[in-house]
Design a protein around this motif. Structure first.
Motif, short mmCIF file in Angstrom:
data_model
loop_
_atom_site.label_atom_id
_atom_site.label_comp_id
_atom_site.label_asym_id
_atom_site.label_seq_id
_atom_site.Cartn_x
_atom_site.Cartn_y
_atom_site.Cartn_z
N ALA A 206 -6.02 5.10 -4.84
CA ALA A 206 -4.47 5.78 -3.20
C ALA A 206 -5.43 5.86 -1.69
CB ALA A 206 -4.25 6.94 -4.74
N SER A 207 -6.50 7.09 -2.28
CA SER A 207 -7.15 7.28 -0.75
C SER A 207 -7.46 5.33 -0.55
CB SER A 207 -8.28 7.26 -1.70
OG SER A 207 -8.47 8.62 -1.88
N ASN B 68 1.00 -0.99 -0.03
CA ASN B 68 0.14 0.22 -0.10
C ASN B 68 0.07 1.36 -0.30
OD1 ASN B 68 -2.69 -1.13 0.20
ND2 ASN B 68 -2.29 -2.17 1.60
N GLY C 21 0.55 9.15 -5.23
CA GLY C 21 0.62 10.23 -4.69
C GLY C 21 1.42 10.77 -6.06
N VAL D 239 0.44 4.23 -2.70
CA VAL D 239 0.78 5.67 -2.29
C VAL D 239 2.01 6.09 -3.25
CG1 VAL D 239 0.38 6.77 -0.31
CG2 VAL D 239 -1.03 5.41 -0.16
N ALA E 83 -3.85 4.28 1.12
CA ALA E 83 -3.76 4.94 2.52
C ALA E 83 -4.27 4.63 3.35
CB ALA E 83 -3.51 6.78 2.35
#
Length: 300
Positions: A49-50, A24, A32, A28, A53
């Motif tokens: 991505a969310s 993860n 990101g 990210v 995170a």
């Protein structure tokens, strides 16, 4: 002294949690950087991505919480609200990922579905922000109510009114279970409906393709078959994660039993496996991963 099964399950839990944090964290970092560089992301990558995170934080909090519990620090119950927050947020983000895939891939002729297919990419930022606000407000209000009820229980117990204190304790347990099940069941049902619709649509499309193309090794047929298998695995992983959370919430197991650690392994294994699927199913993430692996091998 811990028993051998307990130690085995603990080691497996920490190893899979560290592996999931690496996966993860990788997602990210890659997404990101692209988000910062381009100041925008495709809607699907934004959800991934969310979600990555959220899962990174979830595994970190779970490791810290379980370590403190194992070494007998009773104040770790203060970490419950943080763990509840990231657990619930992860469920909501996973549900939105399923909804996004369903709307983008499935084919239905209903007008509402066409409207969603046209609007879903614009709705994603609002859905992510709305989920964050909703979960945050729910956890804060639940923590306030829980604090008030615990103070009432402690006050009545000190006054010798044990009957009233037991009633408040029973109400507190019912409220806690209702709050948890409500916040977890809604995204789970949303996920379940989306996945079943997507699986139904793919099965129907695959059946039509097989009728027109007799060769089962046709590339398009193989792609749809693999997508269908991935969705079924995704459904199994998410369902096992949800059921594991429910089992822990209704306190079937306890911290003195190795079954608690077994349930922790089952709960977070599904997240770890699904994170692997997200990395391997994304051409962008897979390309970056292979590039970094080749560079590491060249340096070695």
């Amino acid at each position: 002294m811990s028993s051998s099964p307990t130690l085995i399950f603990m080691v497996i839990f920490f190893l899979e949690s560290l592996a999931a944090m690496l996966q993860n964290g990788f997602m990210v970092t890659v997404l990101g950087r692209e988000w910062v560089r381009r100041r925008t992301l495709p809607a699907g990558d934004m959800i991934v991505a969310s979600l990555a995170a959220s899962r990174f934080c979830l595994h970190g909090v779970a490791i810290l919480n379980n370590l403190l519990i194992f070494f007998g620090f009773h104040f770790v119950r203060d970490y419950y609200n943080t763990l509840h927050f990231v657990n619930t947020l992860t469920l909501w983000l996973t549900a939105w990922l399923a909804v996004f895939y369903c709307v983008k891939v499935a084919v239905f002729s209903h007008p509402v579905f066409f409207w969603l297919k046209w609007r879903i990419s614009r709705l994603v930022p609002r859905l992510l922000l709305g989920s964050l606000v909703l979960v945050g407000l729910t956890v804060i209000s639940s923590a306030i109510v829980t604090g008030i009820l615990k103070q009432m229980i402690a006050s009545k117990s000190s006054q010798g009114n044990s009957t009233w204190a037991e009633r408040v304790q029973a109400f507190y347990r019912s409220f806690h279970l209702f709050d948890v099940m409500l916040m977890w069941s809604v995204p789970f049902l949303l996920f379940l409906v989306s996945m079943l619709l997507l699986v139904f649509s793919l099965c129907r499309h695959l059946g039509l393709m097989r009728n027109y193309r007799q060769d089962p090794c046709d590339p398009s047929t193989r792609v749809h078959t693999m997508a269908l298998k991935s969705l079924v695995f995704f459904l199994v992983f998410y369902t096992s994660y949800f059921l594991s959370l429910v089992v822990v919430a209704i306190e079937i197991t306890n911290f003195q039993s190795h079954w608690y650690w077994a349930w922790e392994v089952v709960t977070y294994a599904s997240i770890c496996l699904h994170s692997s699927m997200l990395v391997l199913s994304s051409p962008k993430l897979r390309k970056v991963l292979m590039t970094r692996l080749w560079k590491a091998l060249d340096k070695g």
